[in-house]
Design a protein around this motif. Structure first.
Motif, PDB file in Angstrom:
ATOM      1  N   GLN A  28      29.529 -10.525 -18.612  1.00 33.55           N
ATOM      2  CA  GLN A  28      31.065 -11.022 -18.554  1.00 33.55           C
ATOM      3  C   GLN A  28      31.740 -10.737 -17.161  1.00 33.55           C
ATOM      4  O   GLN A  28      31.173  -9.822 -16.683  1.00 33.55           O
ATOM      5  CB  GLN A  28      31.932 -10.586 -19.667  1.00 33.55           C
ATOM      6  CG  GLN A  28      31.516 -11.099 -21.163  1.00 33.55           C
ATOM      7  CD  GLN A  28      32.310 -10.309 -22.252  1.00 33.55           C
ATOM      8  OE1 GLN A  28      32.639  -9.139 -21.986  1.00 33.55           O
ATOM      9  NE2 GLN A  28      32.535 -11.104 -23.489  1.00 33.55           N
ATOM     10  N   LEU A  61      36.472 -10.152 -19.300  1.00 35.74           N
ATOM     11  CA  LEU A  61      37.113 -11.572 -19.546  1.00 35.74           C
ATOM     12  C   LEU A  61      35.739 -12.152 -20.123  1.00 35.74           C
ATOM     13  O   LEU A  61      34.613 -12.038 -19.219  1.00 35.74           O
ATOM     14  CB  LEU A  61      37.642 -11.994 -18.471  1.00 35.74           C
ATOM     15  CG  LEU A  61      39.079 -11.466 -17.957  1.00 35.74           C
ATOM     16  CD1 LEU A  61      39.461 -12.155 -16.780  1.00 35.74           C
ATOM     17  CD2 LEU A  61      40.014 -11.647 -19.174  1.00 35.74           C
ATOM     18  N   GLU A 113      33.425 -17.598 -19.623  1.00 33.53           N
ATOM     19  CA  GLU A 113      34.219 -19.031 -19.263  1.00 33.53           C
ATOM     20  C   GLU A 113      35.595 -18.904 -18.871  1.00 33.53           C
ATOM     21  O   GLU A 113      36.125 -19.682 -18.307  1.00 33.53           O
ATOM     22  CB  GLU A 113      34.131 -19.745 -20.758  1.00 33.53           C
ATOM     23  CG  GLU A 113      34.921 -19.023 -21.819  1.00 33.53           C
ATOM     24  CD  GLU A 113      34.281 -18.286 -22.725  1.00 33.53           C
ATOM     25  OE1 GLU A 113      34.711 -17.862 -23.726  1.00 33.53           O
ATOM     26  OE2 GLU A 113      33.003 -17.932 -22.201  1.00 33.53           O
ATOM     27  N   ASP A 114      36.198 -17.563 -18.921  1.00 30.66           N
ATOM     28  CA  ASP A 114      37.451 -17.437 -18.192  1.00 30.66           C
ATOM     29  C   ASP A 114      37.351 -16.752 -16.979  1.00 30.66           C
ATOM     30  O   ASP A 114      36.997 -15.693 -16.747  1.00 30.66           O
ATOM     31  CB  ASP A 114      38.125 -16.475 -19.100  1.00 30.66           C
ATOM     32  CG  ASP A 114      38.700 -16.976 -20.245  1.00 30.66           C
ATOM     33  OD1 ASP A 114      38.717 -18.192 -20.499  1.00 30.66           O
ATOM     34  OD2 ASP A 114      38.907 -16.086 -21.429  1.00 30.66           O
ATOM     35  N   ASN A 115      37.590 -17.654 -15.934  1.00 25.78           N
ATOM     36  CA  ASN A 115      37.437 -17.256 -14.517  1.00 25.78           C
ATOM     37  C   ASN A 115      38.833 -17.610 -13.774  1.00 25.78           C
ATOM     38  O   ASN A 115      38.547 -18.716 -13.074  1.00 25.78           O
ATOM     39  CB  ASN A 115      36.094 -17.782 -13.676  1.00 25.78           C
ATOM     40  CG  ASN A 115      36.116 -17.078 -12.536  1.00 25.78           C
ATOM     41  OD1 ASN A 115      36.694 -16.524 -11.787  1.00 25.78           O
ATOM     42  ND2 ASN A 115      34.698 -17.244 -11.944  1.00 25.78           N
ATOM     43  N   PRO A 116      39.759 -16.977 -14.077  1.00 22.97           N
ATOM     44  CA  PRO A 116      41.046 -17.517 -13.119  1.00 22.97           C
ATOM     45  C   PRO A 116      40.995 -17.469 -11.654  1.00 22.97           C
ATOM     46  O   PRO A 116      41.557 -18.213 -11.165  1.00 22.97           O
ATOM     47  CB  PRO A 116      42.103 -16.372 -13.679  1.00 22.97           C
ATOM     48  CG  PRO A 116      41.428 -15.205 -14.175  1.00 22.97           C
ATOM     49  CD  PRO A 116      40.004 -15.721 -14.632  1.00 22.97           C
ATOM     50  N   SER A 157      47.716 -11.984 -26.386  1.00 24.18           N
ATOM     51  CA  SER A 157      47.188 -13.220 -25.921  1.00 24.18           C
ATOM     52  C   SER A 157      48.266 -14.000 -24.914  1.00 24.18           C
ATOM     53  O   SER A 157      47.797 -14.322 -23.730  1.00 24.18           O
ATOM     54  CB  SER A 157      47.215 -14.305 -27.089  1.00 24.18           C
ATOM     55  OG  SER A 157      46.045 -13.880 -28.002  1.00 24.18           O
ATOM     56  N   ARG A 216      47.764 -12.019 -21.756  1.00 23.91           N
ATOM     57  CA  ARG A 216      46.660 -12.437 -20.833  1.00 23.91           C
ATOM     58  C   ARG A 216      47.012 -13.760 -20.267  1.00 23.91           C
ATOM     59  O   ARG A 216      46.506 -14.027 -19.311  1.00 23.91           O
ATOM     60  CB  ARG A 216      45.407 -12.498 -21.879  1.00 23.91           C
ATOM     61  CG  ARG A 216      44.067 -12.931 -21.264  1.00 23.91           C
ATOM     62  CD  ARG A 216      42.966 -13.111 -22.032  1.00 23.91           C
ATOM     63  NE  ARG A 216      43.006 -13.798 -23.375  1.00 23.91           N
ATOM     64  CZ  ARG A 216      43.119 -13.108 -24.490  1.00 23.91           C
ATOM     65  NH1 ARG A 216      43.322 -11.988 -24.642  1.00 23.91           N
ATOM     66  NH2 ARG A 216      43.200 -14.094 -25.611  1.00 23.91           N
ATOM     67  N   PHE A 221      46.407 -14.176 -16.102  1.00 23.91           N
ATOM     68  CA  PHE A 221      45.640 -15.073 -15.588  1.00 23.91           C
ATOM     69  C   PHE A 221      46.427 -15.744 -14.459  1.00 23.91           C
ATOM     70  O   PHE A 221      46.162 -16.192 -13.296  1.00 23.91           O
ATOM     71  CB  PHE A 221      45.196 -16.237 -16.483  1.00 23.91           C
ATOM     72  CG  PHE A 221      43.909 -15.968 -17.368  1.00 23.91           C
ATOM     73  CD1 PHE A 221      43.635 -14.491 -17.340  1.00 23.91           C
ATOM     74  CD2 PHE A 221      43.428 -16.827 -18.231  1.00 23.91           C
ATOM     75  CE1 PHE A 221      42.672 -14.087 -18.104  1.00 23.91           C
ATOM     76  CE2 PHE A 221      42.322 -16.346 -18.980  1.00 23.91           C
ATOM     77  CZ  PHE A 221      41.883 -14.897 -19.012  1.00 23.91           C
TER      78      PHE A 221
END
Length: 243
Positions: free
Chosen positions: A30, A81, A84-87, A120, A123, A127
């Motif tokens: 991750q 993270l 799939e979460d790559n801000p 949430s 978060r 981002f």
């Protein structure tokens, strides 16, 4: 860093290390944001070394083998993270500027362990702030060419040395033109840029160890404290004496 451990999950947590403390080489499946709320942290990968104060954080993409070292009393905040979460949309380690708002968000997010609706929402704001945070190419890349590596050893041994590239070249048996070409090809920067990066990173370490600003400026090769402060402020967004 040939030997490392595999930790599938990049934890969201707080960790305190004493001066010189180490977190050995490891890799996550991750992404992870590494932020030093107190002290200075270095993150070492095969691509180089990133050293950051509290005005910056380091983005470590999934699959990157990395290790940490503490300078000064270090309070680390880790934000893990899912892949799939790559801000930031980045696939390589990067230094990002931490604004006062982003700093407080990181602190609040890492202080909460239970996944709630409020967390949430936090978060989502995290981002947004990361996407708006400017990235900075402040790191010391790893030299691979033997001559560049040897030059790096000389620079690291005496950051205050004011020798020209030609003078360094005579010490290692290469012309300044050859070294200039090799540095660009190996590190993607010029000799002055590389030397400045090395000096800034040494300065961060000395400051974390409690050395006075004037002494740090002298030991790292700046002609005056005011010149050092100006370069430091442009690089890190704050003065060397601030906390």
């Amino acid at each position: 860093m040939q030997e490392f451990r595999h930790e599938p999950v990049a934890p969201t947590t707080t960790r305190v290390l004493g001066h010189g403390g180490l977190i050995d080489a490891h890799v996550h499946d991750q992404h992870q944001l590494v932020y030093a709320r107190r002290g200075v942290v270095s993150v070492t990968t095969d691509a180089g070394v990133w050293v950051t104060p509290g005005s910056q954080a380091i983005w470590v993409p999934a699959g990157t083998v990395h290790a940490h070292r503490a300078y000064g009393e270090l309070e680390l905040r880790f934000v893990g993270l899912p892949v799939e979460d790559n801000p930031l949309g980045l696939a390589q380690p990067t230094v990002v500027t931490v604004s006062p708002l982003l700093r407080e968000i990181i602190v609040a997010y890492t202080a909460r362990t239970a996944e709630t609706a409020a967390r949430s929402r936090l978060r989502a704001v995290l981002f947004d702030e990361l996407r708006a945070a400017p990235g900075q190419a402040i790191h010391v890349p790893t030299a691979t060419h033997p001559l560049v590596r040897r030059l790096g050893e000389l620079l690291d041994a005496d950051p205050a040395a004011d020798r020209t590239l030609a003078q360094f070249g005579r010490a290692i048996g290469a012309s300044d033109r050859t070294l200039s070409r090799l540095i660009r090809a190996d590190l993607g920067m010029t000799f002055p840029q590389w030397r400045t990066q090395l000096r800034l990173h040494r300065a961060l370490v000395l400051l974390a160890e409690g050395a006075p600003v004037t002494e740090v400026a002298h030991r790292c090769g700046w002609s005056s404290a005011s010149t050092f402060i100006d370069v430091f402020r442009r690089a890190f967004g704050r003065t060397p004496g601030s906390r």
